[in-house]
Design a protein around this motif. Sequence first.
Motif, mmCIF file in Angstrom:
data_model
loop_
_atom_site.group_PDB
_atom_site.id
_atom_site.type_symbol
_atom_site.label_atom_id
_atom_site.label_comp_id
_atom_site.label_asym_id
_atom_site.label_seq_id
_atom_site.Cartn_x
_atom_site.Cartn_y
_atom_site.Cartn_z
ATOM 1 N N ALA A 58 0.828 -1.219 0.000
ATOM 2 C CA ALA A 58 0.000 0.000 0.000
ATOM 3 C C ALA A 58 0.857 1.261 0.000
ATOM 4 C CB ALA A 58 -0.916 -0.006 1.220
ATOM 5 N N ILE A 59 0.303 2.328 -0.560
ATOM 6 C CA ILE A 59 0.984 3.625 -0.552
ATOM 7 C C ILE A 59 1.076 4.142 0.889
ATOM 8 C CG2 ILE A 59 0.716 6.054 -1.249
ATOM 9 C CD1 ILE A 59 1.301 4.557 -3.708
ATOM 10 N N ALA A 110 5.246 10.504 14.755
ATOM 11 C CA ALA A 110 4.883 11.390 13.643
ATOM 12 C C ALA A 110 4.584 10.556 12.407
ATOM 13 C CB ALA A 110 6.035 12.358 13.356
ATOM 14 N N GLY A 111 4.038 11.207 11.420
ATOM 15 C CA GLY A 111 3.828 10.571 10.114
ATOM 16 C C GLY A 111 2.884 9.387 10.158
ATOM 17 N N GLU A 112 3.243 8.363 9.430
ATOM 18 C CA GLU A 112 2.366 7.191 9.306
ATOM 19 C C GLU A 112 2.204 6.418 10.617
ATOM 20 O OE1 GLU A 112 0.511 6.131 6.884
ATOM 21 O OE2 GLU A 112 1.186 7.263 5.147
ATOM 22 N N THR A 139 -3.832 10.142 -1.478
ATOM 23 C CA THR A 139 -2.498 10.486 -1.967
ATOM 24 C C THR A 139 -2.593 11.760 -2.814
ATOM 25 O OG1 THR A 139 -0.569 9.648 -3.122
ATOM 26 C CG2 THR A 139 -2.684 8.957 -3.982
ATOM 27 N N GLY A 140 -1.468 12.244 -3.294
ATOM 28 C CA GLY A 140 -1.487 13.488 -4.078
ATOM 29 C C GLY A 140 -0.912 14.634 -3.278
ATOM 30 N N GLY A 141 0.001 14.320 -2.351
ATOM 31 C CA GLY A 141 0.657 15.372 -1.587
ATOM 32 C C GLY A 141 0.139 15.505 -0.169
ATOM 33 N N TYR A 142 -1.092 15.046 0.058
ATOM 34 C CA TYR A 142 -1.688 15.190 1.403
ATOM 35 C C TYR A 142 -0.928 14.370 2.436
ATOM 36 C CZ TYR A 142 -5.506 17.026 -1.378
ATOM 37 O OH TYR A 142 -6.233 17.750 -2.270
ATOM 38 N N LEU A 143 -0.506 13.167 2.011
ATOM 39 C CA LEU A 143 0.199 12.287 2.960
ATOM 40 C C LEU A 143 1.537 12.891 3.357
ATOM 41 C CD1 LEU A 143 -0.618 9.031 1.033
ATOM 42 C CD2 LEU A 143 -1.323 9.481 3.371
ATOM 43 N N LEU A 144 2.315 13.280 2.344
ATOM 44 C CA LEU A 144 3.636 13.853 2.639
ATOM 45 C C LEU A 144 3.492 15.128 3.462
ATOM 46 C CD1 LEU A 144 5.440 13.190 -0.747
ATOM 47 C CD2 LEU A 144 6.076 12.278 1.483
ATOM 48 N N CYS A 150 2.731 14.238 6.955
ATOM 49 C CA CYS A 150 3.896 13.599 7.600
ATOM 50 C C CYS A 150 4.932 14.660 7.975
ATOM 51 C CB CYS A 150 4.522 12.559 6.674
ATOM 52 S SG CYS A 150 3.535 11.068 6.518
HETATM 53 C C1 LIG Z 1 5.017 4.168 -4.009
HETATM 54 C C2 LIG Z 1 4.545 5.292 -3.118
HETATM 55 C C3 LIG Z 1 4.138 6.492 -3.682
HETATM 56 C C4 LIG Z 1 3.702 7.543 -2.857
HETATM 57 N N1 LIG Z 1 3.291 8.708 -3.429
HETATM 58 C C5 LIG Z 1 2.893 9.729 -2.647
HETATM 59 C C6 LIG Z 1 2.500 10.967 -3.226
HETATM 60 O O1 LIG Z 1 2.540 11.151 -4.443
HETATM 61 N N2 LIG Z 1 2.085 11.951 -2.392
HETATM 62 C C7 LIG Z 1 2.025 11.800 -1.033
HETATM 63 O O2 LIG Z 1 1.631 12.724 -0.337
HETATM 64 N N3 LIG Z 1 2.391 10.626 -0.468
HETATM 65 C C8 LIG Z 1 2.830 9.590 -1.228
HETATM 66 N N4 LIG Z 1 3.213 8.404 -0.658
HETATM 67 C C9 LIG Z 1 3.083 8.259 0.809
HETATM 68 C C10 LIG Z 1 4.237 8.901 1.562
HETATM 69 O O3 LIG Z 1 5.455 8.566 0.937
HETATM 70 C C11 LIG Z 1 4.211 8.396 3.019
HETATM 71 O O4 LIG Z 1 2.949 8.693 3.588
HETATM 72 C C12 LIG Z 1 5.298 9.059 3.839
HETATM 73 O O5 LIG Z 1 6.566 8.912 3.241
HETATM 74 C C13 LIG Z 1 5.338 8.451 5.222
HETATM 75 O O6 LIG Z 1 6.339 9.125 5.945
HETATM 76 P P1 LIG Z 1 6.829 8.568 7.328
HETATM 77 O O7 LIG Z 1 7.971 9.451 7.738
HETATM 78 O O8 LIG Z 1 5.685 8.404 8.265
HETATM 79 O O9 LIG Z 1 7.347 7.098 7.034
HETATM 80 P P2 LIG Z 1 8.511 6.615 6.073
HETATM 81 O O10 LIG Z 1 8.724 7.581 4.956
HETATM 82 O O11 LIG Z 1 8.201 5.186 5.758
HETATM 83 O O12 LIG Z 1 9.784 6.708 6.984
HETATM 84 C C14 LIG Z 1 10.052 5.757 7.994
HETATM 85 C C15 LIG Z 1 11.551 5.604 8.048
HETATM 86 O O13 LIG Z 1 11.880 4.825 9.179
HETATM 87 C C16 LIG Z 1 12.902 3.936 8.831
HETATM 88 N N5 LIG Z 1 12.866 2.810 9.756
HETATM 89 C C17 LIG Z 1 11.954 1.826 9.834
HETATM 90 N N6 LIG Z 1 12.232 1.008 10.847
HETATM 91 C C18 LIG Z 1 13.347 1.497 11.425
HETATM 92 C C19 LIG Z 1 14.125 1.082 12.536
HETATM 93 N N7 LIG Z 1 13.806 0.014 13.248
HETATM 94 N N8 LIG Z 1 15.202 1.820 12.848
HETATM 95 C C20 LIG Z 1 15.541 2.918 12.147
HETATM 96 N N9 LIG Z 1 14.816 3.362 11.090
HETATM 97 C C21 LIG Z 1 13.747 2.647 10.744
HETATM 98 C C22 LIG Z 1 12.585 3.540 7.395
HETATM 99 O O14 LIG Z 1 13.718 3.057 6.734
HETATM 100 C C23 LIG Z 1 12.112 4.887 6.831
HETATM 101 O O15 LIG Z 1 13.167 5.627 6.293
HETATM 102 C C24 LIG Z 1 3.670 7.367 -1.447
HETATM 103 C C25 LIG Z 1 4.075 6.144 -0.885
HETATM 104 C C26 LIG Z 1 4.518 5.117 -1.716
HETATM 105 C C27 LIG Z 1 4.958 3.829 -1.093
#
Ligand SMILES: Cc1cc2nc3c(=O)[nH]c(=O)nc-3n(C[C@H](O)[C@H](O)[C@H](O)COP(=O)(O)OP(=O)(O)OC[C@H]3O[C@@H](n4cnc5c(N)ncnc54)[C@H](O)[C@@H]3O)c2cc1C
Length: 223
Positions: free
Chosen positions: A162-163, A189-191, A199-204, A207
Amino acid sequence: MLNQLDVKVEALKPANCGFDVAWSKHFVEKYHGQPIKSVTLSFEAFHQQGEFIITKHGVEGSLIYSASSMLRDEIENNQKAVMYLDIAPDTTKEKLIEKLSKPRGSRSLSSYVEKTIGIKGVKMGLLYEVLSKDDFANVQKIASTIKQLPVSLIATRPLDEAISSAGGVSFESLDENLMLKNISGVFCAGEMLDWEAPTGGYLLSACFASGVVAGNGVIRFLK
Ligand SMILES: Cc1cc2nc3c(=O)[nH]c(=O)nc-3n(C[C@H](O)[C@H](O)[C@H](O)COP(=O)(O)OP(=O)(O)OC[C@H]3O[C@@H](n4cnc5c(N)ncnc54)[C@H](O)[C@@H]3O)c2cc1C
């Protein structure tokens, strides 16, 4: 781990995800990887025009993601979700009937559909997935199916694909700095948080924004 420490964590679920469809073997072999453009997807009050891709397992892509939270919840409640596709969104059912009712000589209705209304390739494949041979002799049935083609979704694709995810650490377990109330010095924070968005920027954006809140919270905490 957090649950064991009395932090409320809602179960993670796939969000902005693909779905499984029981396509016929022939359809998958011929059309997987192909885009369906442009169609209107309807599910309950949701109507949106866009595009998606046929996959080996079912469907995936931006239009599907837009409706995915509703479709996922429906599957959770009723073991399946039926979405309806309008595969000729720029014309009306009446126009289709009018065109298809004209004399077609020795042509089969299916080749006539292709010739007169331009439904071909993967869209024609979709029609064959839901219409019987007898249906292809019925202009009304063809026209109404083109405007409202049912696709049964039987499962979400796994969380790993999943995205993004729904569920996560509940806001009631966090203070205004996104620090866990039960575990001083641990910020989320974040996810990790219990929310979902299209999706479309809202997630990023969300986060990054929650990262700023948690980061500032860390600075305050350390001071
Ligand atoms: C294919 C794809 C396309 C996407 N396109 C879009 C888009 O166009 N627009 C949009 O808004 N969102 C998009 N998203 C969603 C967006 O990327 C995520 O919602 C966002 O990156 C989540 O951020 P995060 O910091 O919560 O988690 P993540 O970005 O997953 O960061 C978590 C980090 O923690 C690290 N980590 C995990 N476990 C450990 C550990 N035990 N020790 C140390 N580090 C660890 C991981 O390596 C990772 O770097 C997309 C996602 C995917 C998969």
